[in-house]
Design an enzyme around this catalytic site. Structure first.
Site, short mmCIF file in Angstrom:
data_model
loop_
_atom_site.label_atom_id
_atom_site.label_comp_id
_atom_site.label_asym_id
_atom_site.label_seq_id
_atom_site.Cartn_x
_atom_site.Cartn_y
_atom_site.Cartn_z
N CYS A 17 50.81 31.77 36.58
CA CYS A 17 50.73 30.30 36.51
C CYS A 17 52.00 29.59 36.97
O CYS A 17 51.94 28.72 37.83
CB CYS A 17 50.32 29.82 35.13
SG CYS A 17 49.96 31.06 33.92
N GLN A 37 45.37 40.75 38.24
CA GLN A 37 44.19 40.04 37.74
C GLN A 37 43.52 39.32 38.89
O GLN A 37 44.16 39.02 39.89
CB GLN A 37 44.62 38.97 36.73
CG GLN A 37 45.16 39.54 35.44
CD GLN A 37 45.48 38.44 34.44
OE1 GLN A 37 45.89 37.35 34.83
NE2 GLN A 37 45.29 38.72 33.17
N ASP A 97 43.08 36.26 39.23
CA ASP A 97 43.61 35.12 38.50
C ASP A 97 43.42 33.84 39.29
O ASP A 97 43.45 33.86 40.51
CB ASP A 97 45.12 35.37 38.29
CG ASP A 97 45.67 34.59 37.11
OD1 ASP A 97 44.88 33.95 36.40
OD2 ASP A 97 46.90 34.64 36.91
N HIS A 110 44.20 29.31 39.02
CA HIS A 110 44.64 28.11 38.31
C HIS A 110 44.09 26.90 39.02
O HIS A 110 44.30 26.75 40.22
CB HIS A 110 46.16 28.08 38.23
CG HIS A 110 46.69 29.21 37.41
ND1 HIS A 110 47.16 30.37 37.98
CD2 HIS A 110 46.72 29.38 36.07
CE1 HIS A 110 47.48 31.21 37.01
NE2 HIS A 110 47.21 30.65 35.84
ZN LIG Z 1 47.66 31.28 33.93
#
Ligand SMILES: [Zn+2]
Length: 565
Positions: free
Chosen positions: A264, A311, A313, A315
């Site tokens: 992040c 991951q 992942d 955002h």
């Molecule tokens: Zn995150």
């Protein structure tokens, strides 16, 4: 005192040699315990009987939750850098054992002061692994003197280069499947990390490509950021305060640097390189970068718990009004993805933990949005009290695999804190600066762990679309090798992941070998096939089809892939 608690299917250990002169005098023998809660325990400077009592009381409470009374206390020095002197540690250990017996638990204990060979199989449920730490806040804990590291001789260094050995794990264990199918290995020089061989890396990339198709449909931008950043970044994010113990830290010149445990903060840096208008939101960043988390030491659980992981992942930086719609889209994506693997799932909402940032009002707003989104889909959910992140509440999704085990995979978080800490902004329709919200999400969780779960879920028999090798060409005898090579060339150019077994050897042995590796299709070619320009297809289940043209076979594999079979 540091305790790592694990609910295991089994643990097996063998005392190998005395590590310290104060080691207990015992007759070394292999001990196996099934279905037991293991407390890996390290006693530290400043620990006393009071802390041990507290630890036993909490353990008992926990065992009651799990519906068991069986516990194994396992001295495990690797959990701490500031160990109590052995004489104190042994006394505390014996005291703790006695106390646990008095509390009505069925107690086993591993010997103190020994190097032990260890095998363990942790249960899949979400409460199976837990770490706890006890100390008297005011106790003075002396930092131990760093051990001077002696340089290894060339032979000593060479002797350290060893593949990890998993001994006699069951056939269904992903580590055995991985070895047999030549997917990956674990090496002693990289504890808790995986070496992906060609086929394992291919499997990982198949999963990545599968998610990438979803990213394109969902309007994401895929990015990549450095593994290393000055710890200033983690101070702003709060990881330096909340997660420092689990970070890999190093130095660059006079600066302290950290390996990234999360993506992040790095994504926020990309967002901050320019100005954004409300018309351009949401911005959706996705990545498969590796993450570094020093969460466990010395405990082998294969791919289920690695220190270097990636991951799927993402955002999403959005206006608060957009959050609900974006969450809905993410959950749609999750349903599609889990559907392909035939996984059923359960939803939980984790609320504000004690150790967290932000106001009550913000947490209330974020948590009620998550609940609203889940309710609007008609899903049942459970509340996990105080189990959220330090920056946000989250929707956690547990899947159930074919062995009936539950795994927490997906997580979806609505974060009102990080945007403020990183001073993220966009220009609203009123021409003024506003703070966006951030949605963090992952569907597979860690790709490595997901691979491990899937290998066991499918018992090593991966569907065709996931198989790193979909077909192997096997010539009936040496004279058919050239035709076999031509067939292989057509398969590869037709997009089939194929290989040929052109070495000398009998066809029977080659077929057994391919079956052992669970390769979906074996293409046997002999004179008949060569004359008719066809192939004979044999499946790993033993079915056979003769007289297929290569084109027919290629299009049937393509169909398997597009239909995720
Ligand atoms: Zn995150």
């Amino acid at each position: 005192m540091k305790i790592l608690q694990m609910h295991v299917d089994f643990i097996e250990y063998t005392p190998v040699k005395k590590e310290i002169s104060r080691a207990e005098d015992i007759e070394p023998r292999t001990v196996r315990e099934d279905d037991i809660v293991v407390l890996f325990t390290a006693f530290e400077l400043g620990d006393d009987a009071e802390l041990a009592t507290k630890a036993v009381a909490e353990t008992k409470e926990f065992l009651t939750k799990l519906g068991t009374k069986r516990v194994l206390i396992y001295p495990f020095a690797h959990l701490s850098q500031s160990l109590a002197p052995p004489v104190d540690a042994l006394a505390l250990l014996l005291g703790m054992e006695k106390e646990a017996r008095a509390a009505g638990l069925e107690v086993q204990r591993a010997p103190f002061g020994w190097t032990k060979a260890l095998q363990i199989k942790v249960k899949g449920h979400p409460l199976a692994e837990m770490s706890r730490s006890y100390s008297h806040g005011e106790a003075v804990v002396q930092a131990p003197k760093p051990k001077a590291r002696r340089e290894l001789s060339a032979e000593e260094a060479m002797a350290r280069l060893k593949k990890s050995d998993f001994g006699n794990l069951p056939e269904t264990d992903h580590r055995i499947i991985g070895e047999r199918q030549d997917l990956f290995s674990f090496q002693e020089v990289s504890p808790g990390m995986v070496y992906l061989h060609e086929k394992g890396f291919r499997l990982r990339n198949i999963l990545v490509e599968f998610i990438r198709e979803e990213l394109v449909k969902g309007g994401y931008q895929e990015v990549s950021t450095p593994s290393l950043a000055n710890t200033a970044l983690w101070r702003v994010s709060g990881h330096a305060a909340h997660y420092r113990d689990n970070m890999f830290l190093t130095e660059l010149g006079s600066e302290e640097m950290g390996m990234k445990p999360m993506n992040c903060p790095s994504h926020f840096l990309i967002y901050k390189t320019r100005k954004w208008s409300f018309r351009e939101l949401p911005v959706r960043y996705a990545t498969f970068d590796p993450l570094y988390r020093n969460e466990l030491s010395g405990v082998a659980s294969g791919l289920f718990r690695v220190k270097v992981l990636s991951q799927d992942d993402a955002h999403i930086i959005a206006t608060e009004e957009q959050a609900e719609g974006e969450l809905g889209k993410m959950l749609d994506m999750m349903e599609r993805v889990y559907g392909v693997f035939g996984l059923s799932y359960k939803v939980k909402i984790s609320t504000r933990p004690d150790d967290s940032m932000g106001s009550d009002e913000e947490w209330e707003r974020a948590t009620s949005t998550l609940i609203r989104v889940v309710k609007s889909r008609g899903w049942k959910y459970e509340i996990k009290d105080k189990e959220g992140n330090f920056y946000s509440p989250k929707i956690d999704v547990d899947i159930k695999d074919s062995l009936g085990r539950e795994w927490q995979l997906g997580t979806f978080q609505l974060d009102l804190q990080m945007p403020k800490r990183f001073k993220l902004a966009y220009t609203g329709s009123d021409g003024k600066e506003h703070t966006p919200v951030v949605l963090h999400r992952t569907i597979f969780g860690s790709l490595e762990r997901f691979m491990g779960i899937m290998l066991e879920h499918y018992r090593g028999v991966l569907p065709v679309w996931l198989s790193p090798v979909q077909a192997r060409v096997i010539p009936l005898s040496d004279e058919h090798v050239p035709y076999g090579q031509a067939v292989l060339g057509s398969l590869v150019s037709g997009g089939v992941r194929a290989e040929g077994d052109f070495a000398s050897g009998t066809m029977g042995a080659k077929i057994r070998n391919a079956q052992l590796q669970r390769i979906p299709y074996m293409l046997v070619v002999g004179k008949k096939e060569e004359d008719s320009k066809t192939v004979a297809v044999r499946t790993r289940g033993g079915e056979q089809k003769f007289g297929l043209t290569v084109e027919e076979f290629v299009s049937s594999v393509r169909k398997d892939v597009t239909e995720h079979r």
